[in-house]
Design a protein around this motif. Structure first.
Motif, PDB file in Angstrom:
ATOM      1  N   ILE A  17     -11.003 -11.511  -7.304  1.00  0.00           N
ATOM      2  CA  ILE A  17      -9.745 -10.953  -6.784  1.00  0.00           C
ATOM      3  C   ILE A  17      -9.519 -11.371  -5.332  1.00  0.00           C
ATOM      4  N   PHE A  18      -8.267 -11.699  -5.029  1.00  0.00           N
ATOM      5  CA  PHE A  18      -7.873 -12.019  -3.644  1.00  0.00           C
ATOM      6  C   PHE A  18      -6.668 -11.158  -3.278  1.00  0.00           C
ATOM      7  N   ILE A  19      -6.787 -10.406  -2.174  1.00  0.00           N
ATOM      8  CA  ILE A  19      -5.682  -9.550  -1.706  1.00  0.00           C
ATOM      9  C   ILE A  19      -5.246 -10.008  -0.322  1.00  0.00           C
ATOM     10  N   LYS A  20      -3.960 -10.352  -0.202  1.00  0.00           N
ATOM     11  CA  LYS A  20      -3.398 -10.711   1.112  1.00  0.00           C
ATOM     12  C   LYS A  20      -2.465  -9.582   1.545  1.00  0.00           C
ATOM     13  N   THR A  21      -2.703  -9.060   2.755  1.00  0.00           N
ATOM     14  CA  THR A  21      -1.912  -7.939   3.268  1.00  0.00           C
ATOM     15  C   THR A  21      -1.136  -8.346   4.510  1.00  0.00           C
ATOM     16  N   LEU A  22       0.148  -8.072   4.501  1.00  0.00           N
ATOM     17  CA  LEU A  22       0.998  -8.303   5.668  1.00  0.00           C
ATOM     18  C   LEU A  22       1.542  -6.960   6.139  1.00  0.00           C
ATOM     19  N   GLY A  23       1.708  -6.829   7.464  1.00  0.00           N
ATOM     20  CA  GLY A  23       2.325  -5.609   7.979  1.00  0.00           C
ATOM     21  C   GLY A  23       1.384  -4.675   8.697  1.00  0.00           C
ATOM     22  N   CYS A  24       1.675  -3.373   8.612  1.00  0.00           N
ATOM     23  CA  CYS A  24       1.030  -2.350   9.444  1.00  0.00           C
ATOM     24  C   CYS A  24      -0.253  -1.807   8.827  1.00  0.00           C
ATOM     25  N   ASN A  25      -0.854  -0.821   9.509  1.00  0.00           N
ATOM     26  CA  ASN A  25      -2.079  -0.177   9.027  1.00  0.00           C
ATOM     27  C   ASN A  25      -1.859   0.580   7.724  1.00  0.00           C
ATOM     28  N   ILE A  26      -0.631   1.050   7.498  1.00  0.00           N
ATOM     29  CA  ILE A  26      -0.331   1.751   6.244  1.00  0.00           C
ATOM     30  C   ILE A  26      -0.457   0.780   5.076  1.00  0.00           C
ATOM     31  N   ASN A  27      -0.009  -0.462   5.265  1.00  0.00           N
ATOM     32  CA  ASN A  27      -0.161  -1.478   4.221  1.00  0.00           C
ATOM     33  C   ASN A  27      -1.630  -1.811   3.976  1.00  0.00           C
ATOM     34  N   ASN A  28      -2.430  -1.848   5.058  1.00  0.00           N
ATOM     35  CA  ASN A  28      -3.878  -2.077   4.897  1.00  0.00           C
ATOM     36  C   ASN A  28      -4.518  -0.966   4.071  1.00  0.00           C
ATOM     37  N   LEU A  29      -4.085   0.266   4.322  1.00  0.00           N
ATOM     38  CA  LEU A  29      -4.583   1.414   3.573  1.00  0.00           C
ATOM     39  C   LEU A  29      -4.187   1.306   2.103  1.00  0.00           C
ATOM     40  N   GLU A  30      -2.936   0.902   1.840  1.00  0.00           N
ATOM     41  CA  GLU A  30      -2.457   0.753   0.455  1.00  0.00           C
ATOM     42  C   GLU A  30      -3.256  -0.330  -0.280  1.00  0.00           C
ATOM     43  N   SER A  31      -3.592  -1.428   0.415  1.00  0.00           N
ATOM     44  CA  SER A  31      -4.390  -2.511  -0.188  1.00  0.00           C
ATOM     45  C   SER A  31      -5.783  -2.026  -0.561  1.00  0.00           C
ATOM     46  N   GLU A  32      -6.379  -1.202   0.312  1.00  0.00           N
ATOM     47  CA  GLU A  32      -7.696  -0.632   0.020  1.00  0.00           C
ATOM     48  C   GLU A  32      -7.635   0.273  -1.209  1.00  0.00           C
ATOM     49  N   LYS A  33      -6.550   1.022  -1.323  1.00  0.00           N
ATOM     50  CA  LYS A  33      -6.377   1.909  -2.487  1.00  0.00           C
ATOM     51  C   LYS A  33      -6.256   1.090  -3.768  1.00  0.00           C
ATOM     52  N   ILE A  34      -5.461   0.014  -3.719  1.00  0.00           N
ATOM     53  CA  ILE A  34      -5.306  -0.868  -4.886  1.00  0.00           C
ATOM     54  C   ILE A  34      -6.654  -1.416  -5.311  1.00  0.00           C
ATOM     55  N   PHE A  35      -7.444  -1.874  -4.327  1.00  0.00           N
ATOM     56  CA  PHE A  35      -8.775  -2.424  -4.613  1.00  0.00           C
ATOM     57  C   PHE A  35      -9.662  -1.374  -5.275  1.00  0.00           C
ATOM     58  N   ASN A  36      -9.596  -0.126  -4.785  1.00  0.00           N
ATOM     59  CA  ASN A  36     -10.407   0.950  -5.362  1.00  0.00           C
ATOM     60  C   ASN A  36      -9.973   1.303  -6.790  1.00  0.00           C
ATOM     61  N   PHE A  37      -8.663   1.216  -7.069  1.00  0.00           N
ATOM     62  CA  PHE A  37      -8.177   1.491  -8.426  1.00  0.00           C
ATOM     63  C   PHE A  37      -8.652   0.412  -9.406  1.00  0.00           C
ATOM     64  N   ILE A  38      -8.711  -0.850  -8.937  1.00  0.00           N
ATOM     65  CA  ILE A  38      -9.114  -1.959  -9.812  1.00  0.00           C
ATOM     66  C   ILE A  38     -10.622  -1.956 -10.059  1.00  0.00           C
TER      67      ILE A  38
END
Length: 425
Positions: free
Chosen positions: A7-28
């Motif tokens: 899996i590769f996750i690219k995140t753009l934007g603020c700390n809230i987006n970084n938090l959302e990416s971490e949540k997605i990773f944890n769900f997967i």
């Protein structure tokens, strides 16, 4: 289904987006997965998008074109999520070979979406507007306490994308923090588009911080990002008496001109901003970071010069400056825009900021010790999120505050010498 997923996750934007990416990773994590730093050999490609400016939008489409080109030769799944989904029309995404598209509210369903796509091999566009569930936070450091914004700044698309302010339950936030802080020491960061406007029933931002400070394991409380108009008078009393509140503040100013601030609909002037920082500095030694927009419509040389003066006066530790981006569905979209000297203005700002990075040299700073590497080299974190490396012999200092004298500055961290243990007064 999958035995093993890269899996590769690219995140753009603020700390809230970084938090959302971490949540997605944890769900997967339901599947057997391995996170990669490069997209080329990955089975699952996820892009968490940002739309606050035009540059991130250009980057998003460039990245998606690369991924769709690789899709011709390798079987992979492309997922797009984030703010762009709620801002753009779906027709643009149909041209690019995106398999699954959903907004951040729907990230809890990612496992079901993946299984459905693999079985049926049909594109999924899944958008949900209302939040009718609470997501369990498995990340120790960051906690989202609210979403949306009520301020309606003339240049900002957040109210249109995220909607009006929505506050998570006070009990849910406290329970979530206590449940997920398993370490003996921890620092937390409260997140929100306008974090200090939190007001759930009778609990405001001040009462939330006061109750969080009672949790023993928490050593330091940070919060991002705030507006000075939403701080109440009681906050100064709270800041004076609660030592756990960070000594670093991120306070977006956006412009050094009262005329431009009025056009931006920021609802404060320079005197109010400077007075607020002055009051904080009387209580404790603080550092400040900020955001500034360059070349806002009708900004003349005098307005720009005022912005440079404010940088000199306040001496921001970090300054995130951006050229103004014209966004659809904003008030400033119809303003007359002057783009002639944008690059020159950016160059001047960079020159001023470089001077502020050396402001810590030969000064003693409070540092929370978060770990060690080897050969008695310890890692500490200052209130302004900067890392410090220093030498010591006793591992008992991990989880405590110490005083470190800063000796030199590298690209992303500082080097220092241990002075003594920091005691709360």
């Amino acid at each position: 289904m999958f035995n093993y997923i890269k899996i590769f996750i690219k995140t753009l934007g603020c700390n809230i987006n970084n938090l959302e990416s971490e949540k997605i990773f944890n769900f997967i994590k339901y599947f057997k997965i391995k996170k990669k730093n490069f997209f080329f050999n990955c089975n699952l490609l996820i892009l968490n998008s940002c739309i606050i400016r035009k540059n991130p939008e250009i980057k998003i489409f460039k990245e998606l074109k690369k991924w769709s080109f690789i899709k011709k030769y390798k079987k992979n799944i492309i997922i797009l999520t984030g703010c762009l989904i709620e801002f753009e029309n779906y027709e643009k995404f149909k041209i690019i070979k995106i398999d699954i598209l959903f907004n951040n509210i729907c990230n809890i369903y990612i496992n079901k979406l993946l299984i459905f796509f693999v079985k049926n091999k049909k594109k999924i566009f899944f958008i949900k507007k209302k939040i009718n569930y609470l997501i369990k936070n498995k990340i120790n450091n960051y906690f989202l306490i609210m979403k949306g914004c009520n301020h309606n700044c003339s240049y900002c698309v957040i109210p249109q994308i995220k909607g009006k302010e929505y506050y998570f339950s006070y009990k849910y936030i406290i329970f979530n923090i206590i449940k997920n802080i398993k370490k003996k020491f921890c620092e937390i960061t409260l997140l929100g588009q306008n974090v200090n406007s939190y007001n759930y029933n009778n609990y405001d931002f001040n009462s939330l911080i006061f109750n969080i400070s009672k949790i023993k394991n928490i050593k330091r409380i940070n919060f991002l990002s705030s507006n000075i108009k939403d701080f109440k008078k009681k906050f100064f009393f709270l800041y004076k008496n609660i030592k756990k509140i960070s000594n670093h503040f991120h306070l977006p100013i956006q412009s050094g001109s009262n005329k431009i601030l009025k056009k931006m609909n920021r609802k404060y002037n320079l005197l109010e901003y400077l007075f607020f920082i002055k009051k904080l500095k009387k209580i404790k030694k603080i550092t400040v970071s900020s955001d500034i927009i360059i070349s806002f419509p009708e900004e003349n040389y005098n307005d720009f010069d005022n912005s440079l003066k404010i940088i000199k006066k306040i001496k921001f530790l970090d300054l995130y400056f951006f050229s103004y981006s014209k966004r659809i569905n904003t008030i400033s979209y119809n303003f007359k825009n002057n783009n002639k000297i944008k690059k020159f203005k950016l160059f001047l700002f960079q020159k001023f900021i470089l001077k502020n990075k050396y402001s810590f040299l030969n000064k003693k700073e409070r540092v929370l010790v978060i770990g060690y590497i080897k050969n008695n080299i310890f890692i500490g974190k200052m209130d302004n999120f900067k890392l410090v490396f220093f030498e010591f012999y006793d591992y008992k200092i991990i989880g405590t505050f110490v005083i470190v004298k800063i000796l030199s500055n590298k690209k992303n961290f500082y080097l220092g010498i241990y002075e003594n243990i920091y005691l709360y007064l």
